[in-house]
Design a protein around this motif. Structure first.
Motif, short mmCIF file in Angstrom:
data_model
loop_
_atom_site.label_atom_id
_atom_site.label_comp_id
_atom_site.label_asym_id
_atom_site.label_seq_id
_atom_site.Cartn_x
_atom_site.Cartn_y
_atom_site.Cartn_z
N ALA A 224 32.32 -18.69 -9.56
CA ALA A 224 33.29 -19.74 -9.25
C ALA A 224 32.90 -20.52 -8.00
CB ALA A 224 34.67 -19.12 -9.07
N GLN A 225 32.07 -19.92 -7.15
CA GLN A 225 31.70 -20.55 -5.88
C GLN A 225 30.22 -20.95 -5.85
OE1 GLN A 225 32.77 -17.18 -3.50
NE2 GLN A 225 34.90 -17.82 -3.28
N SER A 226 29.55 -20.83 -6.98
CA SER A 226 28.12 -21.07 -7.03
C SER A 226 27.81 -22.31 -7.87
CB SER A 226 27.41 -19.83 -7.59
OG SER A 226 26.01 -19.95 -7.50
N ILE A 227 26.54 -22.50 -8.18
CA ILE A 227 26.08 -23.63 -8.99
C ILE A 227 25.04 -23.11 -9.97
CG2 ILE A 227 24.80 -25.81 -8.97
CD1 ILE A 227 26.02 -26.22 -6.12
N PHE A 228 25.13 -23.54 -11.23
CA PHE A 228 24.13 -23.18 -12.23
C PHE A 228 22.91 -24.09 -12.06
CE2 PHE A 228 27.73 -21.09 -14.19
CZ PHE A 228 27.14 -19.97 -14.78
N VAL A 229 21.80 -23.48 -11.64
CA VAL A 229 20.57 -24.23 -11.40
C VAL A 229 19.66 -24.09 -12.62
CG1 VAL A 229 18.58 -24.49 -9.86
CG2 VAL A 229 20.78 -23.73 -8.93
N PRO A 230 19.14 -25.21 -13.15
CA PRO A 230 18.32 -25.14 -14.36
C PRO A 230 16.84 -24.88 -14.07
CG PRO A 230 18.73 -27.43 -13.79
CD PRO A 230 19.45 -26.59 -12.76
N PHE A 231 16.29 -23.88 -14.75
CA PHE A 231 14.87 -23.58 -14.68
C PHE A 231 14.31 -23.62 -16.10
CE2 PHE A 231 16.72 -21.53 -10.97
CZ PHE A 231 15.83 -21.85 -9.96
N TYR A 232 13.35 -24.48 -16.34
CA TYR A 232 12.75 -24.55 -17.67
C TYR A 232 12.01 -23.26 -17.99
CZ TYR A 232 13.71 -29.56 -18.16
OH TYR A 232 14.33 -30.78 -18.30
N ALA A 233 12.03 -22.88 -19.26
CA ALA A 233 11.38 -21.63 -19.69
C ALA A 233 9.88 -21.66 -19.44
CB ALA A 233 11.67 -21.38 -21.17
N GLY A 234 9.30 -22.85 -19.38
CA GLY A 234 7.85 -22.96 -19.21
C GLY A 234 7.34 -22.75 -17.80
N ILE A 235 8.21 -22.53 -16.83
CA ILE A 235 7.77 -22.42 -15.44
C ILE A 235 6.80 -21.25 -15.24
CG2 ILE A 235 9.85 -23.48 -14.48
CD1 ILE A 235 10.89 -20.69 -13.81
N THR A 236 5.92 -21.42 -14.26
CA THR A 236 4.97 -20.37 -13.90
C THR A 236 5.29 -19.74 -12.55
OG1 THR A 236 3.47 -22.01 -12.93
CG2 THR A 236 3.10 -21.39 -15.24
N LEU B 273 42.15 -24.78 2.21
CA LEU B 273 41.58 -25.91 2.94
C LEU B 273 40.20 -26.32 2.41
CD1 LEU B 273 42.48 -24.97 6.63
CD2 LEU B 273 43.52 -26.75 5.23
N PHE B 274 39.39 -25.33 2.04
CA PHE B 274 37.99 -25.60 1.70
C PHE B 274 37.71 -25.66 0.20
CE2 PHE B 274 36.53 -23.48 5.93
CZ PHE B 274 36.97 -24.60 6.63
N GLY B 275 38.66 -25.22 -0.61
CA GLY B 275 38.43 -25.17 -2.06
C GLY B 275 38.09 -26.52 -2.66
N ASP B 276 38.78 -27.56 -2.22
CA ASP B 276 38.52 -28.90 -2.76
C ASP B 276 37.14 -29.40 -2.37
OD1 ASP B 276 40.96 -28.95 -4.00
OD2 ASP B 276 41.94 -30.19 -2.47
N SER B 277 36.70 -29.10 -1.17
CA SER B 277 35.36 -29.52 -0.72
C SER B 277 34.29 -28.86 -1.57
CB SER B 277 35.15 -29.16 0.76
OG SER B 277 36.06 -29.86 1.58
N LEU B 278 34.50 -27.59 -1.88
CA LEU B 278 33.55 -26.88 -2.73
C LEU B 278 33.52 -27.52 -4.12
CD1 LEU B 278 31.67 -24.51 -3.48
CD2 LEU B 278 33.75 -23.18 -4.00
N ALA B 279 34.69 -27.77 -4.71
CA ALA B 279 34.76 -28.34 -6.05
C ALA B 279 34.11 -29.71 -6.11
CB ALA B 279 36.21 -28.41 -6.51
N GLN C 231 30.32 -29.20 -6.01
CA GLN C 231 29.86 -28.67 -7.29
C GLN C 231 29.78 -29.76 -8.35
OE1 GLN C 231 32.88 -25.57 -7.55
NE2 GLN C 231 31.30 -23.98 -7.52
N LYS C 232 30.78 -30.62 -8.41
CA LYS C 232 30.79 -31.70 -9.40
C LYS C 232 29.66 -32.69 -9.14
CE LYS C 232 33.70 -35.24 -11.51
NZ LYS C 232 35.05 -35.87 -11.56
N GLU C 233 29.47 -33.05 -7.89
CA GLU C 233 28.40 -33.99 -7.53
C GLU C 233 27.03 -33.44 -7.90
OE1 GLU C 233 26.09 -35.35 -3.47
OE2 GLU C 233 28.21 -34.81 -3.32
N VAL C 234 26.81 -32.18 -7.55
CA VAL C 234 25.51 -31.56 -7.81
C VAL C 234 25.28 -31.38 -9.31
CG1 VAL C 234 24.18 -29.44 -7.50
CG2 VAL C 234 25.38 -30.45 -5.57
#
Length: 474
Positions: free
Chosen positions: A348-360, A395-401, A404-407
């Motif tokens: 809930a507080q993180s970000i899903f970062v995409p890594f292509y399967a082909g990476i070395t 106070l900080f929940g909205d800043s996180l959200a 997350q949306k921007e990223v």
């Protein structure tokens, strides 16, 4: 530091005709400890002259592995002292695997076929399986044979996918298992219970089982139904703790995809698979893996109902080490088709970062981090941000959200651009291109995480209980 606690995760599986773009997707949270870093690595393709031996640092389970090991991504523990726990990955053949969804079998079945102390457990499963399988169906058969030969040390569910099929395999006892193909137009949500229901032994296209499973159940009088062979009812548990801990998560997932169907969150009869009322986005899985009963009285963050807000165990919680979505998109080559979406720390507080399967290779920061906080570790950078938000959520929940949306928007755009460029790229340049694109995505995310963490630390300096507003007249 004690060893790893019993894992308690939540899984989601999506067939190719159930998703918006034809992707197959398997996803899971890995939940065990609040401070237990995960790393992210790529194992290269290797060929050995003699069969290498695998020996579990956890329970001593040992076996010889094949001489050809395919390349694969993995998310191991920061230490292998208590086991490897590689948990999730995509191999060079375009097969995804996630292991495991911890579950429980009942006393009746375990009394006849007990778990094997030095058998195969969660910590070994990806390592001994994923590099050697060429399809999801092959993965089920391959691991199933290993379970029958060596035995299992735990009751577990295992997720497999390729570009066309999605399978869920459940290991119930020491040697008996069953697997079901998720229908192409359906999804499944699983929460720490054996989930597979009626098995059709005359339909091997959609059901696979351990050798002699039906005979084992019949000879030991384990089935109380005169007509059905319900794997969940025969092998699983249906007690009060399940209705507090497990079924509400399944209920919430099904409520999200099928909002017009009214169900009881404590029901023991929730179906294993459903057809959603609409096509499923990858972002839907991201939401669910980071969810905590939003929109209900059971939400521990936003509910005003003090009696109900902590009644059920949510999907996203403090003990999540990482969450992943393994997406296999249609038509592309294996290197480009697969994306290993990885969210370190509390989903809930993180970000899903995409890594292509082909990476070395993976970012250096994703290969660092131990039991104590360190700023050079990606895991700990995500955890730091979560801890800062926890202290002042209102106070900080909205800043996180907002961040997350921007990223997420930027990552979606980057993937769109990368896909377009990759399709025009010569094969010999593709792998390096996908590797660099993935490294750039990860660097961008960590930069945004660091920026928000710095902002929250600065703001929090004025929130101390020792702050005192001096009278201007003094």
């Amino acid at each position: 530091m004690e060893g790893k606690e019993f894992s308690a995760c939540t899984s989601i599986l999506v067939g190719r005709k159930a998703s918006v773009d034809g992707s197959t997707m398997i996803a899971r949270t890995e939940d065990a400890k609040t401070a237990w870093p995960k790393h992210f690595v790529v194992h290269p393709h290797q060929e050995f002259q003699t069969a290498p031996e695998f020996i579990s640092p956890d329970n001593g389970f040992a076996m010889n592995l094949p001489t050809i090991r395919g390349k694969y991504t993995a998310t191991p523990e920061w230490t292998d002292k208590f086991g490897i726990f590689e948990e999730s990955g995509i191999n060079e053949y375009g097969v995804a695997m996630s292991a495991t969804e911890s579950a429980y079998a009942n006393d009746r079945v375990l009394g006849v076929d007990p778990l094997i102390e030095k058998g195969i457990g969660e910590e070994a499963m990806v390592t001994i399986t994923l590099p050697y399988i060429k399809s999801a169906r092959n993965g089920v058969k391959y691991l199933g044979k290993l379970i029958e030969k060596y035995g299992a040390s735990e009751t577990n569910g295992v997720l497999f996918a390729d570009q066309t099929e999605v399978w869920y395999l459940e290991i119930a006892t020491g040697h008996y298992w069953a697997a079901q193909r998720i229908p192409d137009n359906c999804y499944a949500v699983v929460g720490n219970q054996l989930a597979i229901q009626n098995i059709n032994f005359n339909d091997p296209q959609n059901f696979l089982t351990a050798t002699g499973l039906k005979k084992f159940v019949f000879e030991n009088h384990l089935n109380n139904s005169r007509t059905d062979f319900n794997f969940r009812e025969i092998f699983g548990t249906q007690d009060l703790s399940d209705s507090i801990y497990s079924t509400p998560r399944v209920w919430y997932g099904q409520r999200y995809f099928n909002p017009t169907i009214q169900q009881n969150p404590q029901s023991q009869q929730l179906p294993f698979v459903r057809q959603a009322e609409r096509l499923i986005y990858r972002e839907d899985l991201q939401f669910l893996l980071g969810s905590h009963y939003q929109g209900t009285d059971y939400d521990p963050l936003n509910s005003t109902n003090e009696k109900l807000k902590h009644k059920f165990r949510p999907i996203s919680l403090a003990k999540t080490q990482e969450a992943h979505i393994l997406q296999l998109r249609p038509e592309y080559s294996a290197e480009l088709s697969g994306i290993h979406w990885l969210a370190l720390g509390v989903t809930a507080q993180s970000i899903f970062v995409p890594f292509y399967a082909g990476i070395t290779q993976t970012p250096k920061s994703y290969q660092l981090g131990s039991a104590t906080y360190s700023s050079d570790s990606a895991y700990w950078q995500f955890k730091l941000l979560g801890i800062l938000v926890d202290a002042h959520y209102s106070l900080f929940g909205d800043s996180l959200a907002t961040m997350q949306k921007e990223v997420q928007t930027q990552l979606n755009h980057t993937i769109w651009q990368t896909d377009r460029q990759a399709q025009k790229m010569p094969t010999e340049k593709l792998v390096e291109f996908l590797t660099q694109a993935s490294l750039k995505n990860a660097a961008y995310v960590l930069e945004k995480v660091a920026e928000l963490s710095a902002e929250l630390i600065t703001t929090a300096t004025a929130l101390s209980p020792l702050d005192f507003k001096t009278d201007e007249n003094l």
